[in-house]
Design a protein around this motif. Sequence first.
Motif, PDB file in Angstrom:
ATOM      1  N   CYS A  37     -19.024  61.721  -4.626  1.00 23.92           N
ATOM      2  CA  CYS A  37     -19.799  61.243  -3.478  1.00 23.92           C
ATOM      3  C   CYS A  37     -21.273  61.218  -3.813  1.00 23.92           C
ATOM      4  N   GLY A  38     -21.878  60.082  -3.785  1.00 27.34           N
ATOM      5  CA  GLY A  38     -23.306  59.980  -3.986  1.00 27.34           C
ATOM      6  C   GLY A  38     -23.942  59.434  -2.737  1.00 27.34           C
ATOM      7  N   GLU A  39     -24.519  58.267  -2.830  1.00 23.99           N
ATOM      8  CA  GLU A  39     -25.120  57.634  -1.675  1.00 23.99           C
ATOM      9  C   GLU A  39     -24.070  56.822  -0.927  1.00 23.99           C
ATOM     10  N   ILE A  40     -24.286  56.639   0.370  1.00 20.09           N
ATOM     11  CA  ILE A  40     -23.289  55.984   1.223  1.00 20.09           C
ATOM     12  C   ILE A  40     -23.940  54.896   2.060  1.00 20.09           C
ATOM     13  N   ASN A  41     -23.088  54.016   2.558  1.00 19.61           N
ATOM     14  CA  ASN A  41     -23.510  52.986   3.497  1.00 19.61           C
ATOM     15  C   ASN A  41     -22.917  53.334   4.855  1.00 19.61           C
ATOM     16  N   LEU A  42     -23.753  53.718   5.780  1.00 29.97           N
ATOM     17  CA  LEU A  42     -23.262  54.201   7.069  1.00 29.97           C
ATOM     18  C   LEU A  42     -22.508  53.129   7.844  1.00 29.97           C
ATOM     19  N   ALA A  43     -22.818  51.876   7.610  1.00 31.70           N
ATOM     20  CA  ALA A  43     -22.115  50.807   8.325  1.00 31.70           C
ATOM     21  C   ALA A  43     -20.667  50.690   7.892  1.00 31.70           C
ATOM     22  N   ASP A  44     -20.327  51.203   6.698  1.00 27.72           N
ATOM     23  CA  ASP A  44     -18.970  51.084   6.167  1.00 27.72           C
ATOM     24  C   ASP A  44     -18.135  52.345   6.355  1.00 27.72           C
ATOM     25  N   LEU A  45     -18.643  53.310   7.109  1.00 22.80           N
ATOM     26  CA  LEU A  45     -17.862  54.529   7.330  1.00 22.80           C
ATOM     27  C   LEU A  45     -16.579  54.184   8.079  1.00 22.80           C
ATOM     28  N   PRO A  46     -15.427  54.682   7.619  1.00 20.07           N
ATOM     29  CA  PRO A  46     -14.159  54.349   8.291  1.00 20.07           C
ATOM     30  C   PRO A  46     -14.122  54.879   9.710  1.00 20.07           C
ATOM     31  N   SER A  47     -13.588  54.081  10.625  1.00 17.33           N
ATOM     32  CA  SER A  47     -13.503  54.478  12.028  1.00 17.33           C
ATOM     33  C   SER A  47     -12.289  55.347  12.310  1.00 17.33           C
ATOM     34  N   ASP A  48     -11.173  55.065  11.653  1.00 18.04           N
ATOM     35  CA  ASP A  48      -9.944  55.815  11.885  1.00 18.04           C
ATOM     36  C   ASP A  48     -10.110  57.251  11.395  1.00 18.04           C
ATOM     37  N   PRO A  49      -9.882  58.256  12.260  1.00 17.63           N
ATOM     38  CA  PRO A  49     -10.085  59.661  11.865  1.00 17.63           C
ATOM     39  C   PRO A  49      -9.268  60.066  10.639  1.00 17.63           C
ATOM     40  N   ARG A  50      -8.092  59.470  10.463  1.00 22.65           N
ATOM     41  CA  ARG A  50      -7.238  59.843   9.345  1.00 22.65           C
ATOM     42  C   ARG A  50      -7.785  59.345   8.013  1.00 22.65           C
ATOM     43  N   THR A 109     -13.428  60.845   5.038  1.00 30.76           N
ATOM     44  CA  THR A 109     -13.644  61.920   4.077  1.00 30.76           C
ATOM     45  C   THR A 109     -14.192  63.147   4.806  1.00 30.76           C
ATOM     46  N   ARG A 110     -13.810  64.337   4.347  1.00 27.76           N
ATOM     47  CA  ARG A 110     -14.348  65.553   4.970  1.00 27.76           C
ATOM     48  C   ARG A 110     -15.867  65.560   4.897  1.00 27.76           C
ATOM     49  N   ILE A 111     -16.508  66.048   5.963  1.00 27.98           N
ATOM     50  CA  ILE A 111     -17.966  66.110   6.000  1.00 27.98           C
ATOM     51  C   ILE A 111     -18.504  66.924   4.829  1.00 27.98           C
ATOM     52  N   LEU A 112     -17.856  68.034   4.509  1.00 26.35           N
ATOM     53  CA  LEU A 112     -18.340  68.905   3.442  1.00 26.35           C
ATOM     54  C   LEU A 112     -18.224  68.264   2.067  1.00 26.35           C
ATOM     55  N   ASP A 113     -17.463  67.169   1.955  1.00 27.95           N
ATOM     56  CA  ASP A 113     -17.327  66.504   0.665  1.00 27.95           C
ATOM     57  C   ASP A 113     -18.412  65.468   0.426  1.00 27.95           C
ATOM     58  N   TYR A 114     -19.258  65.228   1.444  1.00 25.66           N
ATOM     59  CA  TYR A 114     -20.411  64.374   1.237  1.00 25.66           C
ATOM     60  C   TYR A 114     -21.527  65.177   0.574  1.00 25.66           C
ATOM     61  N   ASN A 115     -22.402  64.457  -0.105  1.00 28.49           N
ATOM     62  CA  ASN A 115     -23.577  65.112  -0.662  1.00 28.49           C
ATOM     63  C   ASN A 115     -24.365  65.769   0.472  1.00 28.49           C
ATOM     64  N   PRO A 116     -24.791  67.018   0.314  1.00 32.69           N
ATOM     65  CA  PRO A 116     -25.514  67.719   1.398  1.00 32.69           C
ATOM     66  C   PRO A 116     -26.721  66.953   1.930  1.00 32.69           C
ATOM     67  N   THR A 117     -27.329  66.111   1.099  1.00 33.40           N
ATOM     68  CA  THR A 117     -28.528  65.395   1.536  1.00 33.40           C
ATOM     69  C   THR A 117     -28.218  64.288   2.545  1.00 33.40           C
ATOM     70  N   VAL A 118     -26.941  63.890   2.641  1.00 36.42           N
ATOM     71  CA  VAL A 118     -26.601  62.802   3.555  1.00 36.42           C
ATOM     72  C   VAL A 118     -25.629  63.243   4.645  1.00 36.42           C
ATOM     73  N   GLN A 119     -25.230  64.501   4.661  1.00 31.49           N
ATOM     74  CA  GLN A 119     -24.242  64.951   5.644  1.00 31.49           C
ATOM     75  C   GLN A 119     -24.718  64.732   7.076  1.00 31.49           C
ATOM     76  N   ASP A 120     -25.976  65.069   7.363  1.00 28.76           N
ATOM     77  CA  ASP A 120     -26.481  64.893   8.728  1.00 28.76           C
ATOM     78  C   ASP A 120     -26.583  63.413   9.104  1.00 28.76           C
ATOM     79  N   GLN A 121     -26.870  62.574   8.124  1.00 26.86           N
ATOM     80  CA  GLN A 121     -26.913  61.143   8.419  1.00 26.86           C
ATOM     81  C   GLN A 121     -25.525  60.632   8.803  1.00 26.86           C
TER      82      GLN A 121
END
Length: 696
Positions: free
Chosen positions: A31-44, A47-59
């Motif tokens: 996990c590096g940088e992400i595009n917030l517009a492409d985050l999956p909507s379906d909860p299943r 990706t787990r929040i903790l598996d994102y880079n700490p610098t982007v978790q709050d975003q």
Amino acid sequence: MEKYFKRKATDQLSPPLRTDALNHGTAKRQCGEINLADLPSDPRLRTRILDYNPTVQDQVRKAYLQRGPCQPKKHNFPQMNFRNTIRRFNPTWFDEYASWLEYSIEKDAAYCLYCYLFKPNNGEQAGGDSFVGEGFKNWKKKEKLKIHVGGTYSAHNHARRMCQALLNHRQHVETFFFKQSHQDRSDYRIQLNASIDCIRYLLRQGMAFRGHDESDDSNNKGNFLELLHWYSNRNEEVKKVVLKNAPANLKLTSPDIQKDIVNAAAIETLNKIIGDVGNSLFSILIDISRKEQMAIVLRYVCKGHVIERFVGVEHVNDTTTLSLKKAIDDFFLRNKLSISRLRGQGYDGASNMRGEFNGLKTHILKENESAYYVHCFAHQLQLVLVSVAKNHIKIDDLFTLVSNLVNVVGGSSKRRDFLQEKQASKVIEALDSGEISSGRGLNQEITVKRAGETTWSSHYGTLISIINLFPSIIELLEELKVNASKIDQKHEATKLLDWLESFDFAFSLHLMKNLLGITHQLSQALQRRDQDIVNAMNLVTLSRSRRRAPKFTNLHYYQVDLFYDVIDMQLQELNSRFTETNTELLLCMACLSPLDSFSAFNKQKLIRLAQFYPKDFSENDILALEDELETYIFDMKSSSVFSGLKGISDLGEKLVETKKDRVYPLVLLARDTGTNPTCCDCLCGKSIFCYEYIEK
């Protein structure tokens, strides 16, 4: 505006890989940088929040909170057997737990948004990990939802407070804003409205915003700043607070501000469209660009009006069927649309879209058998002719050589002038001898028309012009054969002359001219917006029947190997592409047409139309519809209000306007369901059946 902001950091991000519990360590490294517009909507699928880079978790957390919980209220929730009792997820639970309850279509399970974003790692809360990991699906025990929420100090409520705290920075901005003086707030609104007005104008005109140099003394500031400058010079109130007169740190002209305003407008526009769709049945129209972008249009009926709305462009990693299906599913989830309400699909004829076994339309039909696929009829006709040209070597040779002939004849203005002069002199001779007559619109100047690559009706015009200009073309080629400046031009003119004077060319030319002439009328009819459906279908049938030609008493080669072969190819393609289901569906729908005092009305065909949609019409509804149609047609024919209507769309609007939709609900439902796969006012402005629109 803050709820729409997507800061620059988010634009430079790319999506994380989806992982499960066994791959968390690997995912965290990937996990590096992400595009917030492409985050999956379906909860299943998240990706787990903790598996994102700490610098982007709050975003990521903010993006999901601004988006709200995934609540597909219109979804057709599947049933499950709990100890001989059939149960399913109850969508009314969304109203009771509106702020956090989510549902996964992929898993058929419920989840908690708060706990997904801020679930603590110290032990399990009531209900275990079911609302975050595998999901909750014990539908007979609704009390588990209340237990999950728990008391004041439960893990769920702790996560809720964390979510509220994360968004508190927005409240701080608002508090600071309202602490300002009334004059400062008024000036800010004037600045913001001026920027919005300029951006809205540029969007309507389809104009670019940015310039190469946006400094104050630049001559190329870009359309936005130039328009804002022009606007301020004509409005004293605006001029006092924008550009040079604005505070140094609050000009509201930066590229980021422009993007924020455009993004806010796009979100509000989409929300309005989705709100208009509401619980209506709808269809989806899709086109794929070469840049792997999927343009989406929704078609639905609102207050009797048939409406088509462009709703956005979805990026897809590739154009495989599964990628396209996943993009559609994600779009539906984000906008709370249900595939169970889908009643029509419109794509092009590519194999990944219309394939019978693994095409996109097949995958959707597996989930919803009422989502009928109707390909543009005019385009299908072109594909029939394309198939013939590609599969028969003689016809392929004909169009290849015709293309070469057009290039040679129209290769220079000198050759075109020579051809026109020769043709003009022949027309004058014919007029003098009385072979042709003169008059308005007669004996117009003719040129050899260049055919479009896939617009096969244009090939008919090309063949016609070659036949009309044939003597002049021969003279031009003979001139080139003798006097051309280059040897290769002489050789090319010689080869074309030999070919044009052969019997093979003459036979193939007139054969395809006659065949294309038969389909030309149908092609033109299918491209008219006002074409009557029944007449168009009759032309399809006529085009088939006219191909059952009697045997020619000619050489076996031309009779069997060429003529019959081409006929059989066209028949096969016509039968393959103009399917019985689509044709019957359109003919049934046409029986609702109000033209000529509802002369097309046919009760049995309208009942058949309802039978195409078993999810919308039960057996009792079919019986009730039969009686309702009797009263309906008597009412329509005897009422002057419904005389003079021009089409099915006008009929629906008039039924709603006169509140007859309440009197004949089943008739209106048949009209609404049938309208979705039957395109009667398409975006391309050509065909009443066409789902294609101009790719931008």
